[in-house]
Design an enzyme around this catalytic site. Structure first.
Site, PDB file in Angstrom:
ATOM      1  N   THR A 239      10.881  -7.334  11.039  1.00 54.21           N
ATOM      2  CA  THR A 239       9.080  -7.156  10.812  1.00 54.21           C
ATOM      3  C   THR A 239       9.010  -6.341   9.541  1.00 54.21           C
ATOM      4  OG1 THR A 239       9.428  -5.341  12.357  1.00 54.21           O
ATOM      5  CG2 THR A 239       8.161  -7.479  13.044  1.00 54.21           C
ATOM      6  N   ALA A 240       9.992  -5.815   8.821  1.00 54.96           N
ATOM      7  CA  ALA A 240      10.137  -4.785   7.885  1.00 54.96           C
ATOM      8  C   ALA A 240       9.830  -5.278   6.430  1.00 54.96           C
ATOM      9  CB  ALA A 240      11.310  -4.070   7.896  1.00 54.96           C
ATOM     10  N   ARG A 241      11.109  -5.603   5.779  1.00 54.25           N
ATOM     11  CA  ARG A 241      10.547  -6.342   4.385  1.00 54.25           C
ATOM     12  C   ARG A 241      11.728  -7.502   4.252  1.00 54.25           C
ATOM     13  NH1 ARG A 241       6.487  -4.732   4.165  1.00 54.25           N
ATOM     14  NH2 ARG A 241       5.421  -3.466   2.618  1.00 54.25           N
ATOM     15  N   ASP A 265       8.938 -11.941  10.471  1.00 54.58           N
ATOM     16  CA  ASP A 265       7.385 -11.804  10.035  1.00 54.58           C
ATOM     17  C   ASP A 265       7.542 -11.797   8.646  1.00 54.58           C
ATOM     18  OD1 ASP A 265       4.562 -11.461  10.600  1.00 54.58           O
ATOM     19  OD2 ASP A 265       5.065  -9.460  10.325  1.00 54.58           O
ATOM     20  N   GLU A 270       7.435 -14.000  -0.596  1.00 56.03           N
ATOM     21  CA  GLU A 270       6.308 -14.399   0.484  1.00 56.03           C
ATOM     22  C   GLU A 270       5.290 -14.656  -0.634  1.00 56.03           C
ATOM     23  OE1 GLU A 270       4.930 -11.082   2.672  1.00 56.03           O
ATOM     24  OE2 GLU A 270       7.121 -10.988   3.821  1.00 56.03           O
ATOM     25  N   HIS A 288       3.692 -12.838   8.215  1.00 51.75           N
ATOM     26  CA  HIS A 288       3.412 -11.197   7.693  1.00 51.75           C
ATOM     27  C   HIS A 288       2.165 -10.905   8.414  1.00 51.75           C
ATOM     28  CE1 HIS A 288       4.431  -7.833   4.676  1.00 51.75           C
ATOM     29  NE2 HIS A 288       3.895  -7.299   5.807  1.00 51.75           N
ATOM     30  N   ILE A 289       2.216 -10.764   9.702  1.00 46.38           N
ATOM     31  CA  ILE A 289       1.188 -10.493  10.530  1.00 46.38           C
ATOM     32  C   ILE A 289       1.440  -9.101  11.463  1.00 46.38           C
ATOM     33  CG2 ILE A 289      -0.274 -12.679  10.723  1.00 46.38           C
ATOM     34  CD1 ILE A 289       0.869 -12.910  13.375  1.00 46.38           C
ATOM     35  N   GLY A 290       2.506  -8.297  11.070  1.00 46.50           N
ATOM     36  CA  GLY A 290       2.921  -7.135  11.754  1.00 46.50           C
ATOM     37  C   GLY A 290       1.619  -6.079  12.214  1.00 46.50           C
ATOM     38  N   SER A 291       0.876  -6.018  11.318  1.00 46.97           N
ATOM     39  CA  SER A 291      -0.209  -4.674  11.417  1.00 46.97           C
ATOM     40  C   SER A 291      -1.505  -5.437  11.597  1.00 46.97           C
ATOM     41  CB  SER A 291      -0.055  -3.720  10.088  1.00 46.97           C
ATOM     42  OG  SER A 291      -0.133  -4.567   9.077  1.00 46.97           O
TER      43      SER A 291
END
Ligand code: 8YV
Length: 322
Positions: A239-241, A265, A270, A288-291
């Site tokens: 979930t980082a990069r 994620d 991307e 990429h919906i972590g936050s």
């Protein structure tokens, strides 16, 4: 600073409450269509602004920083990660850079947990089957996955998000192992076991979750040699990069069955991710919906505004990174 409210280029559409506060305290240039600006568009829209409030979708490499108008004094990111900004170039040009730590740790740890469960329990495979009307039978051998409860979780990068994930994982009776630049203080570490190298950590990870920033040192940190050190049937989540992972190596390990599954994620390049992931049934993939929760989006916006407020009233922004 010129007379009047500082002008702020806001590169993407932000939550209504955040845009309302921006409109009250600043002279914002919004992006109501939420269009991703090209490099040239970004530069032309930045003409004359005092500040830019960007997301990780805009890249501020040394060339872009160099080309920014001299009026720009601060880049107040709407993100905790700031690998999209060349901070050395910003510093050289006298531009302050801030990020939004803390406020997205819970949301991102939730997505790490979702990825761990989803990958281990074959969630997207099962969901696709049901949606495609291809679920026809049931047997004890059907869709058997890996149980998470009681397993060992390895965390690389025991910062804010890593520490929240460790707490949540204890609810699943997992034993937490971690690698970090420095061991945590006893209270923060609780019962998590420190390893002073990635190599030492990996053999202890039934599940591995990546939480370090993307830097020159962490680029392709998870490569073929390190994947080989994981136990067979391990589950990897990120979930980082994307840059922390060597995609070819991860895809090969998912194909060969060395790894049971991966939950991702974030990706290199991307949203044009490595096509090899798309047809892997043991990869659980999110965009990429972590936050991406209502609460966290508001909190990120307010945190970026707190940094702008501090800067434009002559105080040191809490989250200054350059
Ligand atoms: C954000 C993130 O959604 O904050 C970060 O670093 O990766 C994401 O969770 C995104 O970066 C917003 O710009």
């Amino acid at each position: 600073m010129r007379e009047g409210k500082p002008e702020v280029l806001v590169t993407r559409k932000l939550p209504p409450a955040v845009e309302a506060r921006l409109a009250q305290d600043y002279a914002p240039r919004f992006n109501p269509e939420d269009k991703l600006y090209s490099r040239d568009e970004l530069l032309s829209r930045a003409a004359g602004v005092d500040a830019i409030l960007p997301c990780h979708t805009e890249r501020f490499g040394a060339d872009v920083i160099e080309a920014l108008p001299a009026s720009v004094r601060i880049i107040a990111n709407f993100s905790v990660g700031y690998d999209h900004v060349d901070v050395a170039a910003a510093r050289d040009k006298g531009i302050t850079v801030t990020n939004t730590p803390d406020v997205l740790s819970d949301a991102t740890a939730e997505i790490a947990m979702l990825l761990m469960l989803g990958a281990a329990r074959r969630a997207s495979e099962g969901e696709r089957l049901v949606r495609a009307a291809e679920w026809r039978d049931w047997s004890p051998a059907f869709m058997v996955g890996i149980q998470m409860t009681g397993k060992r979780l390895g965390i690389i990068g025991m910062g804010r998000v890593g520490q929240v994930l460790a707490k949540r994982a204890r609810g699943f009776e997992m034993t937490v192992h971690y690698h970090n630049r420095r061991p945590l203080a006893a209270e923060a570490a609780a019962d998590a076991i420190f390893h002073d190298s990635v190599e030492d950590l990996l053999p202890h990870c039934d599940f591995l979750s990546l939480h370090c920033p993307a830097t020159e040192e962490t680029r392709h940190l998870l490569n073929a040699a390190r994947i080989a050190l994981l136990p067979d049937d391990a589950v990897v989540v990120n979930t980082a990069r994307g840059a922390i992972v060597d995609d070819d190596a991860l895809i090969a390990a998912l194909r060969s069955g060395k790894l049971a599954a991966a939950g991702l994620d974030v990706f290199n390049n991307e949203p044009d991710i490595h096509p090899g992931y798309r047809d892997l049934s043991n990869a659980f993939l999110l965009p990429h919906i972590g936050s991406a929760t209502r609460e966290t989006r508001d909190a990120m916006g307010f945190r970026a505004l707190d940094n702008l407020d501090a800067f434009f009233t002559g105080r040191e922004p809490d989250d200054r990174v350059a």
